[in-house]
Design an enzyme around this catalytic site. Structure first.
Site, short mmCIF file in Angstrom:
data_model
loop_
_atom_site.label_atom_id
_atom_site.label_comp_id
_atom_site.label_asym_id
_atom_site.label_seq_id
_atom_site.Cartn_x
_atom_site.Cartn_y
_atom_site.Cartn_z
N GLU A 1 0.83 -1.20 0.00
CA GLU A 1 0.00 0.00 0.00
C GLU A 1 0.87 1.25 0.00
O GLU A 1 1.97 1.26 0.58
CB GLU A 1 -0.92 0.00 1.22
CG GLU A 1 -1.95 -1.12 1.15
CD GLU A 1 -2.91 -1.16 2.32
OE1 GLU A 1 -4.06 -1.55 2.11
OE2 GLU A 1 -2.51 -0.81 3.44
N CYS B 1 3.72 8.60 0.74
CA CYS B 1 4.30 7.71 1.75
C CYS B 1 4.47 6.34 1.09
O CYS B 1 3.49 5.72 0.68
CB CYS B 1 3.34 7.63 2.94
SG CYS B 1 3.85 6.47 4.21
N CYS C 1 6.68 -6.74 7.18
CA CYS C 1 7.81 -6.24 7.96
C CYS C 1 8.17 -7.29 9.00
O CYS C 1 7.29 -7.92 9.59
CB CYS C 1 7.45 -4.93 8.65
SG CYS C 1 8.84 -4.22 9.59
N CYS D 1 6.63 -4.79 15.63
CA CYS D 1 6.26 -3.82 16.66
C CYS D 1 4.82 -4.10 17.11
O CYS D 1 3.94 -4.36 16.29
CB CYS D 1 6.40 -2.40 16.15
SG CYS D 1 8.10 -2.04 15.68
N CYS E 1 1.69 -2.11 15.55
CA CYS E 1 1.69 -1.79 14.11
C CYS E 1 1.06 -2.92 13.30
O CYS E 1 1.46 -4.08 13.42
CB CYS E 1 3.13 -1.56 13.66
SG CYS E 1 3.29 -1.38 11.87
N ASN F 1 -2.75 5.30 16.39
CA ASN F 1 -3.85 5.00 15.48
C ASN F 1 -4.34 3.60 15.79
O ASN F 1 -3.54 2.66 15.86
CB ASN F 1 -3.37 5.09 14.03
CG ASN F 1 -3.01 6.51 13.65
OD1 ASN F 1 -3.78 7.44 13.89
ND2 ASN F 1 -1.83 6.70 13.09
N CYS G 1 -0.44 6.13 9.96
CA CYS G 1 0.76 5.41 10.42
C CYS G 1 0.38 4.10 11.09
O CYS G 1 -0.46 4.07 11.97
CB CYS G 1 1.51 6.23 11.46
SG CYS G 1 2.11 7.79 10.87
N1 SAH Z 1 9.43 0.81 9.77
C1 SAH Z 1 9.65 2.21 9.85
C2 SAH Z 1 8.79 3.03 8.92
C3 SAH Z 1 7.36 2.61 8.76
S1 SAH Z 1 6.31 2.80 10.17
C4 SAH Z 1 9.52 2.68 11.27
O1 SAH Z 1 9.04 1.93 12.10
O2 SAH Z 1 9.92 3.81 11.53
C5 SAH Z 1 6.00 4.55 10.15
C6 SAH Z 1 5.71 5.14 11.53
O3 SAH Z 1 4.41 4.75 12.01
C7 SAH Z 1 6.69 4.71 12.61
O4 SAH Z 1 7.07 5.79 13.41
C8 SAH Z 1 5.85 3.73 13.39
O5 SAH Z 1 6.36 3.54 14.67
C9 SAH Z 1 4.52 4.41 13.37
N2 SAH Z 1 3.41 3.56 13.76
C10 SAH Z 1 3.26 2.24 13.58
N3 SAH Z 1 2.07 1.82 14.05
C11 SAH Z 1 1.45 2.92 14.54
C12 SAH Z 1 0.17 3.14 15.14
N4 SAH Z 1 -0.69 2.14 15.32
N5 SAH Z 1 -0.15 4.39 15.52
C13 SAH Z 1 0.72 5.42 15.31
N6 SAH Z 1 1.93 5.26 14.73
C14 SAH Z 1 2.29 4.03 14.36
FE1 SF4 Z 2 7.85 -2.55 10.87
FE2 SF4 Z 2 5.63 -1.39 11.74
FE3 SF4 Z 2 7.70 -1.65 13.39
FE4 SF4 Z 2 7.85 0.10 11.34
S1 SF4 Z 2 6.44 0.20 13.10
S2 SF4 Z 2 9.42 -1.40 11.99
S3 SF4 Z 2 6.65 -1.02 9.80
S4 SF4 Z 2 6.51 -3.34 12.50
#
Ligand code: SAH
Ligand code: SF4
Length: 350
Positions: A95, A108, A115, A119, A122, A295, A338
């Site tokens: 996406e 973006c 991934c 996390c 996420c 989010n 995000c």
């Molecule tokens: N993998 C990279 C880039 C993609 S994620 C990273 O982690 O930085 C982009 C951003 O969205 C990151 O700062 C991540 O921590 C944040 N993110 C992921 N899940 C989220 C959520 N549920 N609510 C808000 N931010 C989130």
């Molecule tokens: Fe991967 Fe999501 Fe963690 Fe970014 S926030 S490193 S996309 S699992």
């Protein structure tokens, strides 16, 4: 000559020049092709009318210009955010998101299908890693929106904040950056590109050595290892101390400010004490903190911090001289904010 079809967007300009030289073509041909692809938005070689027919045919036989086909498109209710789900040649779905701001047209991009970082908050991380994207598959996402915006507008900013961890796919990401910045192509300014990393230390050090103006964002989310180990499991291998050392190295080499991303989760990482600890960690560094009220992600018990808590966290940082802004969820109504990208477009509940 190889029998398989290559993605033209995977080639830098010098690489295309070398290829066309092998084909006994004059040096300027590669720039003509780039002009069609990146400035005029051509999707087929047949459109490239200033190239000899035989060359167009050979290009069409050996290269493709389209790395994916759109399988779904969502426009947010305010019309300022658009999400594309794209199916790659091997069937993987990624996406990409476009966001319009007052003075910017920002895209973006995803850097991986899925991934591996896992996390806890996420959506992308929940399905694991499928595979790395190639440089051309990354560039193609920007191009897809550039074509949608033309001729009224053009892409001004690119953020590597979609699906995947950019520094787990460093070579392709850096190659994509150099293609996006090339003046013969989209000509994006380095300062208008942001790479967001979960904090992979070797990637940050390597990025520092590029001495580029491309901006760095680090997803921190917790001020101490005990909590970060839980939220961002890769912290066990890349803990906060060595991570901050790598960031200081980056700052020393480039003189650039670093953005820290911090998703505020109610009752988890949003206390005044945690804000103080974060301020202490960042003291003395040229930083900017982006606070993102979490989010919501399906299946997760966590909730965004309430408004008061967000304001208090922000005030605590600002009182201690740490500049910060609250990033409001763009595109939450279409699961484009995000952490919400997960390519579940083909499932009936979306
Ligand atoms: N993998 C990279 C880039 C993609 S994620 C990273 O982690 O930085 C982009 C951003 O969205 C990151 O700062 C991540 O921590 C944040 N993110 C992921 N899940 C989220 C959520 N549920 N609510 C808000 N931010 C989130
Ligand atoms: Fe991967 Fe999501 Fe963690 Fe970014 S926030 S490193 S996309 S699992």
């Amino acid at each position: 000559m190889s029998g398989s079809v290559e993605l033209l967007l995977d080639l830098t300009l010098p690489e295309l020049e070398a290829r066309l030289r092998e084909w006994q073509q004059p040096a300027y041909r590669a720039r003509q092709v780039w002009d069609w692809v990146y400035k005029q938005g051509a999707t087929q070689f047949a459109q490239m009318t200033n190239l000899p027919v035989a060359l167009r045919e050979r290009l069409a036989a050996e290269f493709t210009l389209t790395p994916f086909e759109p399988v779904a498109e969502h426009l947010s209710t305010d019309g300022q955010t658009r999400k594309l789900a794209l199916r790659l040649a091997d069937g993987e779905i990624i996406e990409s998101v476009w966001m319009r701001y007052e003075t910017r047209e920002s895209v973006c991009v995803s850097t991986q299908a899925g991934c591996a970082m896992g996390c806890a908050f996420c959506a992308t991380g929940q399905g694991g890693l499928r595979r790395n994207l190639t440089a051309g598959e990354i560039v193609g996402q920007v191009l897809a929106f550039a074509r949608l915006l033309a001729p009224q507008s053009r892409v001004t900013n690119v953020v590597f904040m979609g699906m995947g961890e950019p520094f787990a796919n460093y070579d392709a990401v850096w190659k994509a950056v150099s293609i996006l910045m090339h003046p013969a192509g989209l000509g994006l300014g380095a300062r208008h590109i942001v790479i967001s990393t979960v904090g992979l230390i070797p990637g940050i050090r390597r990025f520092a050595q590029e001495r580029s103006q491309v901006r760095l964002a680090v997803s921190l989310h917790a001020p101490d290892d005990a909590l970060r180990d839980q939220l961002v499991p890769i912290n066990r291998a890349h803990p906060i101390g060595p991570l901050m050392d790598a960031i200081r190295y980056y700052v020393n080499l480039t003189g650039r400010r670093v953005t820290f991303e911090y998703a505020l989760i109610a009752g988890v990482n949003d206390s005044p004490e945690q804000a103080q600890a974060l301020a202490a960690l960042l003291r003395g560094l040229p930083v900017h903190v982006n606070l993102i009220p979490l989010n919501p992600v399906a299946g997760s018990p966590w909730r965004p911090s309430p408004r008061d808590r967000v304001r208090q966290f922000q005030a605590t940082l600002e009182e201690r001289g740490i500049p910060c802004t609250v990033r409001l969820g763009r595109g939450t109504d279409i699961q484009a904010a995000c952490g919400q990208l997960r390519a579940r477009t083909l499932q009936p509940d979306v």
